[in-house]
Design an enzyme around this catalytic site. Structure first.
Site, PDB file in Angstrom:
ATOM      1  N   ASN A  83       0.831  -1.196   0.000  1.00 28.21           N
ATOM      2  CA  ASN A  83       0.000   0.000   0.000  1.00 28.21           C
ATOM      3  C   ASN A  83       0.868   1.249   0.000  1.00 28.21           C
ATOM      4  O   ASN A  83       1.946   1.271   0.586  1.00 28.21           O
ATOM      5  CB  ASN A  83      -0.965  -0.004   1.192  1.00 28.21           C
TER       6      ASN A  83
ATOM      7  N   PHE B 238      -1.763   8.223   4.176  1.00 24.14           N
ATOM      8  CA  PHE B 238      -2.563   8.849   5.246  1.00 24.14           C
ATOM      9  C   PHE B 238      -3.820   9.533   4.690  1.00 24.14           C
ATOM     10  O   PHE B 238      -4.165  10.655   5.060  1.00 24.14           O
ATOM     11  CB  PHE B 238      -1.736   9.874   6.029  1.00 24.14           C
TER      12      PHE B 238
ATOM     13  N   SER C  19       5.455   5.063   8.750  1.00 22.71           N
ATOM     14  CA  SER C  19       4.873   4.762   7.445  1.00 22.71           C
ATOM     15  C   SER C  19       5.838   5.188   6.343  1.00 22.71           C
ATOM     16  O   SER C  19       6.399   6.287   6.393  1.00 22.71           O
ATOM     17  CB  SER C  19       3.542   5.499   7.262  1.00 22.71           C
TER      18      SER C  19
ATOM     19  N   ASN D  79       4.944   5.922   3.361  1.00 14.59           N
ATOM     20  CA  ASN D  79       4.150   6.513   2.279  1.00 14.59           C
ATOM     21  C   ASN D  79       3.939   8.015   2.386  1.00 14.59           C
ATOM     22  O   ASN D  79       3.234   8.597   1.571  1.00 14.59           O
ATOM     23  CB  ASN D  79       2.798   5.797   2.194  1.00 14.59           C
ATOM     24  N   THR D  80       4.512   8.645   3.399  1.00 16.48           N
ATOM     25  CA  THR D  80       4.533  10.106   3.496  1.00 16.48           C
ATOM     26  C   THR D  80       5.989  10.534   3.393  1.00 16.48           C
ATOM     27  O   THR D  80       6.808  10.132   4.225  1.00 16.48           O
ATOM     28  CB  THR D  80       3.937  10.589   4.827  1.00 16.48           C
TER      29      THR D  80
ATOM     30  N   LYS E 239       4.913   3.447  17.118  1.00 14.76           N
ATOM     31  CA  LYS E 239       4.884   2.407  16.088  1.00 14.76           C
ATOM     32  C   LYS E 239       6.142   2.511  15.253  1.00 14.76           C
ATOM     33  O   LYS E 239       6.440   3.568  14.697  1.00 14.76           O
ATOM     34  CB  LYS E 239       3.645   2.524  15.207  1.00 14.76           C
TER      35      LYS E 239
ATOM     36  N   ASN F  87       5.339  -1.761  11.707  1.00 12.87           N
ATOM     37  CA  ASN F  87       4.632  -1.203  10.561  1.00 12.87           C
ATOM     38  C   ASN F  87       4.986  -2.019   9.319  1.00 12.87           C
ATOM     39  O   ASN F  87       5.591  -3.084   9.408  1.00 12.87           O
ATOM     40  CB  ASN F  87       5.027   0.274  10.385  1.00 12.87           C
TER      41      ASN F  87
END
Length: 342
Positions: free
Chosen positions: A115, A119, A181, A183-184, A219, A248
């Site tokens: 993925n 966010f 994460s 993805n940012t 996390k 994560n």
């Protein structure tokens, strides 16, 4: 039952399938007696499953990980499937659409997902409002996973975490600081020792409202080196936060079987390929800290045996997401029975 509908769901693109399932579950749960029926099928209550962790009483140690219910839309419905706790989010101060679609990919041969959602959420105030309207939580523990907006520079990231913390304080039982994460852009840079300590210390200073405080967890990514994990142990001890969620998603693509096209997609990998590494991180943290703080184990739990391995490695609680997608809601019950009766 899930085996019958899974081929149909997997014929849809993953993001569409997610909203089809979640929306259908919400519609079903509006019917009289529906939640009671789901609990009778998928729930498993046993005093042996009860846990007290970071001052909170959990009716069972099996939770839904962040990412499934980003906007606190399905808390009651997911609780009816037997989860002992639900973690909403990741939420950010301001709404944001996330990354361009497609941004969620199935790797069926690997029982995994990639993925790069970014966010996507409706903003922390929307989530807080929904949680405030929950009528009967029946002992359900709710966590709030908080992050920063993509447009917020890292130098100002602490302000975003504080905004989310303040907005959710009265409606969640614990917090999770998400700096892991992939993805940012730049978010994982906040896992470095000094910026991370600044964020956690700032939140700890605000963590008192009329004599009430909330457990704060961190996390972390599975891609950290042992040296970085040593820093995590030190940071937890220095800041006094309640514990760690390990782990994560990973940016590693090692050992995957699925097509080269899917493997080359950017984003975080979750599911069965993460099983071993997540357990290794849990064991390392538990051993290095001499079991000095609670760990929530997440990553590649596709069976009751996977969950037990996380607990035996040092986790106090476990969370599901990708394994839940591949195995269905019966996984929660199977894990509960295994923990209670072996």
């Amino acid at each position: 039952m899930y085996k019958l509908v899974k081929p149909l769901l997997f014929s849809l693109d993953p993001e569409s399938a997610h909203y089809t399932v979640a929306g259908g579950l919400r519609s079903f749960c509006k019917l009289w007696g529906s939640k009671r029926l789901l609990k009778s099928i998928y729930g498993f209550d046993d005093p042996k499953l009860e846990r007290e962790v970071f001052g909170l009483k959990f009716k069972n140690p099996i939770g839904l990980a962040a990412g499934f219910d980003k906007n606190a839309e399905y808390v009651g419905e997911m609780a009816a499937l037997g989860f002992g706790f639900i973690e909403i989010g990741t939420v950010t101060p301001r709404p944001q659409p996330g990354n361009d679609k497609p941004r969620l990919f199935r790797l069926r041969a690997d029982e995994a997902l990639i993925n790069r959602m970014g966010f996507n959420n409706q903003g922390v105030d929307v989530a807080a409002s929904r949680l405030s309207r929950l009528k009967d939580r029946q002992g359900l523990i709710i966590g709030g996973n908080i992050g920063k907006n993509k447009a917020t520079p890292n130098a100002d990231a602490v302000d975003d975490y504080v905004t989310c913390f303040d907005a959710l304080f009265d409606v969640v039982d614990y917090f999770v600081v998400n700096v892991s994460s992939p993805n940012t852009p730049g978010l994982r840079d906040l896992q470095e020792k000094e910026p991370l300590k600044h964020i956690l210390n700032t939140l700890q200073l605000r963590n008192d409202k009329q004599g009430v405080s909330r457990p704060i967890l961190l996390k972390i990514a599975p891609d950290l080196t042992n040296s970085q994990l040593d820093d995590i142990v030190e940071i937890v001890q220095e800041t006094g936060i309640a514990g760690v969620i390990a782990t994560n998603t990973t940016i590693s693509r090692e050992g995957l079987k699925d097509s080269r096209h899917l493997i080359s997609q950017t984003g975080g990998l979750s599911g069965a390929p993460l099983t071993k590494r997540a357990t290794e991180v849990i064991r390392y943290l538990a051993t290095k800290s001499d079991h000095g703080f609670p760990i929530i184990g997440v990553g590649g739990i596709h069976s009751a045996e996977d969950a037990l391995a996380k607990l035996e490695a040092g986790a106090a609680l476990v969370q599901l997401y990708t394994g839940f997608i591949y195995e269905g809601p019966g996984l929660v019950r199977r894990i509960g029975r295994k923990i209670a009766h072996g």
